[in-house]
Design a protein around this motif. Structure first.
Motif, PDB file in Angstrom:
ATOM      1  N   LEU A  82     -94.406  45.306  19.858  1.00 46.30           N
ATOM      2  CA  LEU A  82     -95.335  46.144  19.103  1.00 46.30           C
ATOM      3  C   LEU A  82     -94.697  46.590  17.799  1.00 46.30           C
ATOM      4  O   LEU A  82     -93.510  46.933  17.774  1.00 46.30           O
ATOM      5  N   ILE A  83     -95.489  46.563  16.739  1.00 42.36           N
ATOM      6  CA  ILE A  83     -95.117  47.190  15.476  1.00 42.36           C
ATOM      7  C   ILE A  83     -96.141  48.281  15.219  1.00 42.36           C
ATOM      8  O   ILE A  83     -97.342  48.016  15.139  1.00 42.36           O
ATOM      9  N   GLY A 102    -105.463  55.885  20.908  1.00 39.63           N
ATOM     10  CA  GLY A 102    -104.264  56.652  21.210  1.00 39.63           C
ATOM     11  C   GLY A 102    -103.784  56.423  22.635  1.00 39.63           C
ATOM     12  O   GLY A 102    -102.578  56.343  22.894  1.00 39.63           O
ATOM     13  N   LYS A 103    -104.737  56.308  23.560  1.00 45.39           N
ATOM     14  CA  LYS A 103    -104.379  56.075  24.970  1.00 45.39           C
ATOM     15  C   LYS A 103    -103.715  54.707  25.126  1.00 45.39           C
ATOM     16  O   LYS A 103    -102.692  54.584  25.809  1.00 45.39           O
ATOM     17  N   ASP A 104    -104.287  53.680  24.505  1.00 44.69           N
ATOM     18  CA  ASP A 104    -103.683  52.343  24.584  1.00 44.69           C
ATOM     19  C   ASP A 104    -102.301  52.333  23.931  1.00 44.69           C
ATOM     20  O   ASP A 104    -101.373  51.698  24.435  1.00 44.69           O
ATOM     21  N   ASP A 110     -95.125  53.462  26.692  1.00 46.45           N
ATOM     22  CA  ASP A 110     -94.556  53.634  28.033  1.00 46.45           C
ATOM     23  C   ASP A 110     -94.047  52.303  28.592  1.00 46.45           C
ATOM     24  O   ASP A 110     -93.016  52.253  29.260  1.00 46.45           O
ATOM     25  N   LEU A 111     -94.759  51.238  28.291  1.00 46.07           N
ATOM     26  CA  LEU A 111     -94.409  49.913  28.805  1.00 46.07           C
ATOM     27  C   LEU A 111     -93.192  49.318  28.101  1.00 46.07           C
ATOM     28  O   LEU A 111     -92.342  48.692  28.731  1.00 46.07           O
TER      29      LEU A 111
END
Length: 122
Positions: A82-83, A102-104, A110-111
């Motif tokens: 992710l960037i 925001g949730k994603d 977290d992942l």
């Protein structure tokens, strides 16, 4: 103000903070040079397998685009997932960036951030 007299948020305290983050392995930059002159690039923070882009600049047209292409290739080859671009711009959308909720975003953090120990190679 910067050397051209333009307003900037890159005040001495920010320079000191990012210099310390770089020394400890968290802050990284991708730079484009031409004849010994810095002409473009980007910088940000790496945590886990996420890169948080902070800022891009370009003195020579398209130099920040080359820096971004290099960064994406480097991150892919080193297992990053992710960037975080922080802002949606046409420039970033043209490279395939997309907005997420925001949730994603939190789920991805977290992942992909299992440790905050610096991992990125210099």
């Amino acid at each position: 103000r910067d050397e051209r007299g333009e307003e900037t948020w890159i005040v001495p305290e920010m320079i000191d903070a990012y210099t310390n983050l770089h020394k400890t392995g968290y802050a990284h930059s991708v730079e484009c040079w031409n004849d010994g002159r810095l002409v473009g690039g980007l910088y940000g923070i790496a945590l886990g397998k996420v890169f948080f882009g902070e800022s891009m600049f370009s003195i020579v047209p398209n130099s920040s685009k080359f820096a971004l292409l290099y960064l994406v290739d480097f991150l892919k080859n080193n297992g990053y997932h992710l960037i975080d671009c922080q802002m949606t711009t046409q420039h970033l959308l043209s490279f395939g960036a997309r907005e997420i909720s925001g949730k994603d975003f939190q789920n991805l953090l977290d992942l992909h951030i299992k440790s905050i120990t610096p991992e990125m190679a210099p």
